[in-house]
Design a protein around this motif. Sequence first.
Motif, mmCIF file in Angstrom:
data_model
loop_
_atom_site.group_PDB
_atom_site.id
_atom_site.type_symbol
_atom_site.label_atom_id
_atom_site.label_comp_id
_atom_site.label_asym_id
_atom_site.label_seq_id
_atom_site.Cartn_x
_atom_site.Cartn_y
_atom_site.Cartn_z
ATOM 1 N N GLN A 29 0.846 -1.207 0.000
ATOM 2 C CA GLN A 29 0.000 0.000 0.000
ATOM 3 C C GLN A 29 0.882 1.257 0.000
ATOM 4 O O GLN A 29 0.607 2.225 -0.709
ATOM 5 C CB GLN A 29 -0.907 0.042 1.235
ATOM 6 C CG GLN A 29 -1.950 -1.046 1.323
ATOM 7 C CD GLN A 29 -3.019 -0.988 0.261
ATOM 8 O OE1 GLN A 29 -2.968 -1.750 -0.709
ATOM 9 N NE2 GLN A 29 -3.987 -0.114 0.393
ATOM 10 N N ALA A 53 5.732 -4.233 7.191
ATOM 11 C CA ALA A 53 4.746 -3.419 7.904
ATOM 12 C C ALA A 53 3.401 -3.510 7.179
ATOM 13 O O ALA A 53 2.780 -2.500 6.834
ATOM 14 C CB ALA A 53 5.213 -1.964 7.987
ATOM 15 N N TRP A 62 -1.120 -6.548 9.207
ATOM 16 C CA TRP A 62 -1.395 -7.733 8.385
ATOM 17 C C TRP A 62 -0.131 -8.579 8.360
ATOM 18 O O TRP A 62 0.903 -8.142 7.850
ATOM 19 C CB TRP A 62 -1.808 -7.325 6.967
ATOM 20 C CG TRP A 62 -2.223 -8.500 6.128
ATOM 21 C CD1 TRP A 62 -1.483 -9.123 5.166
ATOM 22 C CD2 TRP A 62 -3.488 -9.193 6.177
ATOM 23 N NE1 TRP A 62 -2.196 -10.157 4.622
ATOM 24 C CE2 TRP A 62 -3.429 -10.228 5.222
ATOM 25 C CE3 TRP A 62 -4.652 -9.048 6.935
ATOM 26 C CZ2 TRP A 62 -4.490 -11.105 5.004
ATOM 27 C CZ3 TRP A 62 -5.705 -9.929 6.712
ATOM 28 C CH2 TRP A 62 -5.620 -10.937 5.758
ATOM 29 N N LEU A 72 -0.792 -7.920 -2.485
ATOM 30 C CA LEU A 72 -0.987 -7.185 -3.743
ATOM 31 C C LEU A 72 -1.661 -5.849 -3.492
ATOM 32 O O LEU A 72 -2.606 -5.765 -2.702
ATOM 33 C CB LEU A 72 -1.903 -8.019 -4.667
ATOM 34 C CG LEU A 72 -2.523 -7.281 -5.859
ATOM 35 C CD1 LEU A 72 -1.488 -7.086 -6.959
ATOM 36 C CD2 LEU A 72 -3.724 -8.029 -6.408
ATOM 37 N N SER A 73 -1.171 -4.806 -4.158
ATOM 38 C CA SER A 73 -1.902 -3.535 -4.220
ATOM 39 C C SER A 73 -2.074 -3.156 -5.682
ATOM 40 O O SER A 73 -1.100 -3.158 -6.441
ATOM 41 C CB SER A 73 -1.142 -2.418 -3.495
ATOM 42 O OG SER A 73 -1.082 -2.682 -2.115
ATOM 43 N N ASN A 114 -15.084 -6.683 4.276
ATOM 44 C CA ASN A 114 -13.842 -6.899 3.524
ATOM 45 C C ASN A 114 -13.155 -8.226 3.748
ATOM 46 O O ASN A 114 -11.965 -8.355 3.469
ATOM 47 C CB ASN A 114 -12.835 -5.794 3.893
ATOM 48 C CG ASN A 114 -12.298 -5.996 5.298
ATOM 49 O OD1 ASN A 114 -13.054 -6.342 6.201
ATOM 50 N ND2 ASN A 114 -11.014 -5.816 5.478
ATOM 51 N N ILE A 126 -9.183 -7.299 2.607
ATOM 52 C CA ILE A 126 -9.126 -6.248 1.583
ATOM 53 C C ILE A 126 -9.055 -4.886 2.257
ATOM 54 O O ILE A 126 -9.790 -4.623 3.213
ATOM 55 C CB ILE A 126 -10.384 -6.335 0.693
ATOM 56 C CG1 ILE A 126 -10.347 -7.667 -0.078
ATOM 57 C CG2 ILE A 126 -10.460 -5.163 -0.288
ATOM 58 C CD1 ILE A 126 -11.672 -8.087 -0.586
#
Length: 254
Positions: A29, A53, A62, A72-73, A114, A126
């Motif tokens: 992210q 992180a 997470w 994945l982002s 999510n 998510i």
Amino acid sequence: MSIRRNLDHISARLPLWHLHWYVTLDSTQLEAQRLIDEGCLDHTAIVSQEQTAGMGRLGRRWHSESGQGLYLSAILRLELPPAHLPGLTLALGLAAKRTIEETAELDCDLRWPNDVLVAGRKVCGILTQMHNGAVIAGIGINLNQRDFPLEIDDIATSLDREGASNFSREDLLVRLLDYIEEYTQLYCRDGRDIVYRAFRMNSTYVQGKRVIVEQDGRSLRGVTDGLDADGFLILRAETGERITILAGGVRPVI
Ligand code: BTN
């Protein structure tokens, strides 16, 4: 075959996407935010083998050990009013559920807003964020973990723990990005109601489920009673009140 060794091949299967692959990152992210600030292209996707992180919803962490999950982002430059962002998470949930069901051949449930669950435990989370006008769709799928930290061991699971290990990670990633595109387009082009209807059909949590919701420091007990026009969950509380759940954590009453 590992995703890294096969990167050119994967990119060829994903002509729409600009794939960035890392051995380690703080968080995909955060890398997405940096790339947006540098003016990256729409449909940039960041995958990392490990996150030091990894970020969850509601400020949680997470767990992202090396090679244990798909982290994945995906960056999407959508014409989307900020008020429509929460509902987009529901579209992404549908994309993740379908990906896991078709690739790992496991039945999944969706827990508003999510979580993707297998056998009642969370296998995928998510995190949808907005940064400088772009959407960052963050998806984490637990792949190989046999054990989790004690505090989440009875609520988390992995595809491997549920008996699915014989599938291609490449197919999982390719399918996930394909469905992210399909479901976000459905949401933006064909209307939010279609996505809400699909979410309802794919989730045991939307209607008639006895749950506890933590919201604003309160613990609310009741029965779920559908989604509102913005995709928020309605709770018929034990007090008789109908409460709109904006961002709480939802747990089943067992
Ligand atoms: C949640 O269920 O709380 C959301 C979890 C989202 C985790 C993913 S892993 C890839 C991306 N990078 C992050 O740091 N978080 C998301």
